[in-house]
Enzyme design. Structure first.
Site, short mmCIF file in Angstrom:
data_model
loop_
_atom_site.label_atom_id
_atom_site.label_comp_id
_atom_site.label_asym_id
_atom_site.label_seq_id
_atom_site.Cartn_x
_atom_site.Cartn_y
_atom_site.Cartn_z
N MET A 31 0.48 -1.26 0.34
CA MET A 31 0.02 -0.20 -0.24
C MET A 31 0.63 1.09 -0.23
O MET A 31 0.61 2.15 0.43
CB MET A 31 -1.43 -0.28 1.24
CG MET A 31 -1.67 -1.00 0.88
SD MET A 31 -3.26 -0.76 1.82
CE MET A 31 -3.17 -0.26 3.31
N HIS A 35 8.70 1.30 3.37
CA HIS A 35 9.87 0.97 4.46
C HIS A 35 10.77 -0.18 3.92
O HIS A 35 10.86 -0.57 3.24
CB HIS A 35 9.21 1.09 5.93
CG HIS A 35 8.78 0.02 6.25
ND1 HIS A 35 8.67 -0.67 6.15
CD2 HIS A 35 6.90 0.54 6.36
CE1 HIS A 35 7.11 -2.14 6.08
NE2 HIS A 35 7.03 -0.24 6.44
N ALA A 36 12.27 -0.25 5.05
CA ALA A 36 13.06 -1.59 4.98
C ALA A 36 12.10 -3.03 4.82
O ALA A 36 12.67 -3.71 3.85
CB ALA A 36 13.63 -1.93 5.80
N HIS A 38 8.76 -3.66 3.64
CA HIS A 38 8.62 -3.69 2.19
C HIS A 38 10.10 -4.23 0.86
O HIS A 38 10.25 -5.34 -0.04
CB HIS A 38 8.20 -2.33 1.60
CG HIS A 38 6.91 -1.92 2.36
ND1 HIS A 38 6.79 -0.84 3.11
CD2 HIS A 38 5.92 -1.88 1.89
CE1 HIS A 38 5.34 -0.51 4.15
NE2 HIS A 38 4.40 -2.07 3.15
N GLN A 62 -10.37 -2.44 2.57
CA GLN A 62 -10.28 -3.21 3.43
C GLN A 62 -9.32 -2.16 5.20
O GLN A 62 -9.36 -2.74 5.69
CB GLN A 62 -8.13 -4.04 3.60
CG GLN A 62 -7.12 -3.32 3.25
CD GLN A 62 -5.72 -3.40 2.92
OE1 GLN A 62 -6.60 -3.97 1.50
NE2 GLN A 62 -4.58 -4.23 3.24
N ASP A 151 2.32 -9.02 9.23
CA ASP A 151 0.62 -9.60 8.83
C ASP A 151 0.86 -10.98 8.71
O ASP A 151 0.58 -11.81 7.79
CB ASP A 151 0.49 -8.37 7.81
CG ASP A 151 0.98 -6.94 7.77
OD1 ASP A 151 0.27 -7.11 8.21
OD2 ASP A 151 1.31 -6.54 7.25
N VAL A 177 11.16 -7.21 9.47
CA VAL A 177 12.86 -6.77 9.73
C VAL A 177 11.73 -5.50 10.60
O VAL A 177 10.46 -4.78 10.78
CB VAL A 177 12.27 -5.60 7.97
CG1 VAL A 177 13.51 -4.90 8.41
CG2 VAL A 177 12.65 -6.59 7.30
N ARG A 188 1.97 2.46 9.74
CA ARG A 188 2.05 3.41 10.39
C ARG A 188 2.43 3.82 11.69
O ARG A 188 2.23 4.82 12.61
CB ARG A 188 0.82 2.01 11.44
CG ARG A 188 -1.03 2.86 10.35
CD ARG A 188 -2.03 1.73 11.10
NE ARG A 188 -3.09 1.58 9.61
CZ ARG A 188 -3.37 0.17 9.08
NH1 ARG A 188 -2.55 -0.24 9.35
NH2 ARG A 188 -4.41 1.23 8.41
P1 AMP Z 1 1.83 -2.61 3.54
O1 AMP Z 1 1.79 -2.42 2.41
O2 AMP Z 1 1.49 -2.73 4.66
O3 AMP Z 1 0.67 -3.59 2.57
O4 AMP Z 1 2.26 -4.33 3.35
C1 AMP Z 1 2.89 -4.86 2.07
C2 AMP Z 1 3.62 -6.16 2.66
O5 AMP Z 1 4.81 -5.60 3.36
C3 AMP Z 1 2.88 -6.97 3.36
O6 AMP Z 1 3.29 -8.74 2.51
C4 AMP Z 1 3.74 -6.60 4.36
O7 AMP Z 1 3.79 -8.17 5.22
C5 AMP Z 1 4.85 -6.59 4.38
N1 AMP Z 1 5.41 -5.65 5.63
C6 AMP Z 1 5.06 -4.68 6.28
N2 AMP Z 1 6.01 -4.37 7.38
C7 AMP Z 1 6.81 -5.51 7.52
C8 AMP Z 1 8.25 -5.77 8.13
N3 AMP Z 1 8.63 -4.80 9.58
N4 AMP Z 1 8.95 -6.89 7.64
C9 AMP Z 1 8.48 -7.05 6.86
N5 AMP Z 1 7.42 -7.09 5.54
C10 AMP Z 1 6.53 -6.85 6.48
#
Ligand code: AMP
Length: 280
Positions: A31, A35-36, A38, A62, A151, A177, A188
């Site tokens: 989304m 960050h590191a 992703h 969502q 997640d 990470v 967030r």
């Molecule tokens: P989001 O943009 O929050 O929907 O996350 C996109 C993808 O990045 C999802 O598969 C998340 O599980 C993954 N993700 C988010 N935060 C982390 C993290 N700290 N370490 C590893 N993967 C992450």
């Protein structure tokens, strides 16, 4: 910088050549507000696949509140800059009409796995996730998809959904990470008021202590109560859940008779944080 494609027609045109050449395609759905965490998924995809697509779509379906959707950080230009060193093949940034065209009436829902944990506190959230992720799998035709263990419930749900719908994609989970103090990276986290940031690692610290207690055979309910108290004393407003579940399938567990996962959600400074760690 990598080109951003904004329509599925452009994406499809790009994919056609790759598929003809027999190249493997990896997708990293996000989304944005990268960050590191992703970027670790992008790195895994680059190592495994001939072609890599990163998708950025803030999926309204969502979110549980209009305010959360509104406040969600949007940093498209910075995201492109962060991705530049990885030289991914496409950044796919679909407009809402590419995902939910006029008259869109379909929902993809996984039962069972979505019922507890985050599913109990965020009604409809996982239906939004599986609806958008199934569409992204079909639009990208990816052979492999990379998701974060951060997640963990989502990872399990998406894997189930792909299997149940015979979508020929391998769903790969990548380790969480963290900041040096243990806080799991999350888009967030930037919303945390400065005064509360120092308290954030309390959640992970309490979970690690609880996992250690479980390994030494201490009582689950006692450890749970201690961990919740530590999280609240540490400055959190509320613990939504703190549960021991089977690592595969998320069934509730009371004794460590198979690989387990400790999963939690708690509120700090008006921000909902989630975390999970392996146990045993
Ligand atoms: P989001 O943009 O929050 O929907 O996350 C996109 C993808 O990045 C999802 O598969 C998340 O599980 C993954 N993700 C988010 N935060 C982390 C993290 N700290 N370490 C590893 N993967 C992450």
């Amino acid at each position: 910088m990598t080109e951003m494609l904004r329509t599925k027609a452009e994406l499809r045109a790009r994919l056609a050549g790759w598929k003809r050449a027999g190249e493997t395609v990896g997708v990293v759905p996000t989304m944005g507000a990268l960050h590191a965490g992703h970027l670790s998924l992008v790195e895994a995809a680059k190592a495994d696949c001939d072609r890599v697509i990163v998708t950025i779509f803030v999926n309204p379906k969502q979110f549980n509140s209009a305010a959360d959707l509104e406040n969600y950080p949007r940093t498209e230009h910075a995201d492109a800059e962060k991705l530049a060193p990885y030289a991914v093949d496409v950044i796919y940034v679909p407009g809402p009409e590419q995902i939910y065209p006029e008259g869109f009436a379909t929902s993809v829902a996984v039962s069972g796995l979505t019922e507890g944990l985050c599913g109990a506190f965020r009604p409809g959230h996982f239906d939004g996730v599986t609806t958008v992720v199934s569409k992204l799998f079909l639009q990208t035709g990816a052979d492999r998809a990379y998701f974060g263990e951060k997640d963990y419930q989502q990872l399990q749900v998406v894997r189930r959904m792909a299997r149940d719908l015979d979508i020929p994609v391998e769903v790969i989970g990548c380790e969480t990470v963290r900041e040096p103090d243990g806080l799991a990276l999350s888009s967030r986290n930037v919303l945390l008021p400065e005064a509360t940031r120092a308290a954030a690692p309390v959640l992970n610290r309490a979970m690690v202590a609880m996992a250690e207690g479980l390994r030494t055979g201490a009582d689950l309910a006692t450890l749970q109560a201690q961990a919740e108290a530590a999280i609240l004393e540490g400055g959190f407003e509320r613990v939504e859940y703190l549960e021991l579940r089977a690592a595969d399938g998320l069934a509730p567990m009371t004794t460590l008779d198979r690989p387990a996962r400790l999963l939690a959600a708690a509120w700090l400074g008006g921000v909902r944080l989630i975390d999970n760690i392996p146990v045993g």
